[in-house]
Design an enzyme around this catalytic site. Structure first.
Site, PDB file in Angstrom:
ATOM      1  N   SER A 114       0.836  -1.205   0.000  1.00  0.00           N
ATOM      2  CA  SER A 114       0.000   0.000   0.000  1.00  0.00           C
ATOM      3  C   SER A 114       0.863   1.243   0.000  1.00  0.00           C
ATOM      4  O   SER A 114       1.982   1.244   0.551  1.00  0.00           O
ATOM      5  CB  SER A 114      -0.850  -0.020   1.270  1.00  0.00           C
ATOM      6  OG  SER A 114      -1.407   1.239   1.499  1.00  0.00           O
ATOM      7  N   TYR A 138      -1.626   0.160  10.259  1.00  0.00           N
ATOM      8  CA  TYR A 138      -1.880  -0.523   8.992  1.00  0.00           C
ATOM      9  C   TYR A 138      -0.663  -0.393   8.065  1.00  0.00           C
ATOM     10  O   TYR A 138      -0.131  -1.394   7.563  1.00  0.00           O
ATOM     11  CB  TYR A 138      -3.136   0.061   8.318  1.00  0.00           C
ATOM     12  CG  TYR A 138      -3.305  -0.390   6.898  1.00  0.00           C
ATOM     13  CD1 TYR A 138      -3.611  -1.711   6.607  1.00  0.00           C
ATOM     14  CD2 TYR A 138      -3.137   0.499   5.836  1.00  0.00           C
ATOM     15  CE1 TYR A 138      -3.744  -2.132   5.295  1.00  0.00           C
ATOM     16  CE2 TYR A 138      -3.266   0.085   4.527  1.00  0.00           C
ATOM     17  CZ  TYR A 138      -3.563  -1.228   4.256  1.00  0.00           C
ATOM     18  OH  TYR A 138      -3.687  -1.653   2.967  1.00  0.00           O
ATOM     19  N   LYS A 142       2.180  -3.285   6.695  1.00  0.00           N
ATOM     20  CA  LYS A 142       2.527  -3.548   5.286  1.00  0.00           C
ATOM     21  C   LYS A 142       4.038  -3.417   5.072  1.00  0.00           C
ATOM     22  O   LYS A 142       4.658  -4.222   4.365  1.00  0.00           O
ATOM     23  CB  LYS A 142       1.780  -2.562   4.374  1.00  0.00           C
ATOM     24  CG  LYS A 142       0.276  -2.803   4.313  1.00  0.00           C
ATOM     25  CD  LYS A 142      -0.048  -4.029   3.483  1.00  0.00           C
ATOM     26  CE  LYS A 142      -1.510  -4.383   3.495  1.00  0.00           C
ATOM     27  NZ  LYS A 142      -1.819  -5.593   2.749  1.00  0.00           N
TER      28      LYS A 142
END
Ligand code: UDP
Length: 330
Positions: A114, A138, A142
């Site tokens: 991402s 988050y 990643k």
């Protein structure tokens, strides 16, 4: 050649599964259906299981040649409130999956990463060399997994491509699958729902950003273009890209940014109806502008986005209308 699409019952994974099949690959979907939907896997073999379940994975991995990994929690706000959930699945679970893949002797891996790995960028457009300083759990999860892939590439010969998505949106042209999130937090489906009168009014998160109209700018990329990029990444690995082991990270975006208000207008054009909206406060952690430099995707994978914002919004609208019709006739 058989591919295990882990998280293939989700929004992007289900589109990738179809793109792979259209390109002649055999596809097996692996998903625990915690946030995925069985209906998005229709017509595919679905093995239900968790990414951390090694014994469930072992016989499935014995039948495939490469793995694509989409099975992650993906709400930024939730990751701030409940980091434990995010690190458990996106880091611990994902590492367990990677170890199972390694133990199965598989050395080709495509990872859905991402643009959240960049945090708040210093320069726009964002190249892959930009500093990676995620600003939420988050993004951190990643980045951790990208780093694990890089280390496994050096130490064990794993060959991987991490694809850093910008804002995925739109739906497959077949009308069979599209975006479903529960709850839905993404701008395009919310704007479309607001225009039907079925959804609540759209809240615009801030109109005092240093952008052309004061609202945030994002690089919206059609999910079918993303899916095509995954096929190319796999083909790149098949053609002995990063031979001997290694990892690559590649941005997937269009290189063009659209503001929230531009999305509202595009939604109004698609539906022919006004998007009811109000301006609210900024959403914490939203950078003003995120736009990809997509040059590396072109030079390494020969990939560029083919669909524009109108294609994105009109396909999302077709999918939503179909679902509304189905609900009304159910
Ligand atoms: N956004 C908004 N209202 C909403 C949802 C999103 O104004 O109800 C804005 C958000 O601030 C961001 C853009 O729309 O600038 C895209 O947000 P989305 O949640 O779709 O994707 P993200 O960029 O968080 O991955």
């Amino acid at each position: 050649m058989a591919i295990l699409v882990v998280g293939g019952a989700g929004y992007i994974g289900s589109h990738a599964a179809r793109a792979l099949r259209r390109s002649g690959y055999e596809v097996v979907i692996y998903d625990n259906l915690s946030t995925g939907f069985r209906r998005l896997t229709r017509g595919f073999e679905l093995v239900e299981g968790d990414i951390a379940d090694e014994s469930r994975l072992r016989p499935v991995l014995a039948r495939v040649d490469a793995v694509m990994h989409f099975a992650a929690h993906a709400y930024v706000g939730e990751s701030v409130e409940n980091p434990r959930k995010y690190f458990r699945n996106n880091v611990l679970g994902a590492l367990s999956l990677l170890n199972s893949v390694l133990d199965a002797g598989i050395r080709r891996f495509v990872f859905s990463s991402s643009c959240a790995v960049y945090g708040i960028p210093e320069q726009i457009p964002i190249t892959e060399q930009a500093r990676r300083e995620p600003v939420n759990p988050y993004g951190a999860s990643k980045l951790f997994f990208e780093n694990a892939l890089a280390a496994y590439g050096r130490a064990y010969g794993m060959r991987s491509v991490s694809l850093r998505y910008f804002n995925a949106a739109g739906a497959d042209e077949s009308g069979e699958i599209g975006e479903i999130h529960e709850p839905e937090t993404h701008l395009i489906p919310l704007a479309l729902a607001a225009s039907t009168g079925n959804g609540p009014e759209l809240e615009i998160y801030g109109c005092d950003y240093p952008t052309r109209d004061g609202t945030c700018v994002r690089d919206y990329i059609h999910v079918s273009d993303l899916a095509d990029a995954h096929v190319r990444a796999l083909q790149y690995l098949e053609e002995d890209g990063i031979e001997g082991g290694g990892s690559l990270a590649i941005n997937l975006g269009t290189g063009r940014g659209h503001s929230v208000l531009e999305i509202v207008r595009a939604a109004e054009n698609a539906t022919g109806r006004r998007v009811g909206r109000k301006v609210g406060p900024r959403r914490p952690g939203d950078p003003p502008i995120l736009v990809a430099d997509p040059a590396k995707a072109q030079s390494v994978l020969g990939w560029t986005a083919r669909r524009n914002l109108d294609d994105i919004v009109s396909s999302a609208w077709a999918w939503m209308r179909k679902n509304l019709d189905q609900r009304m006739t159910a």
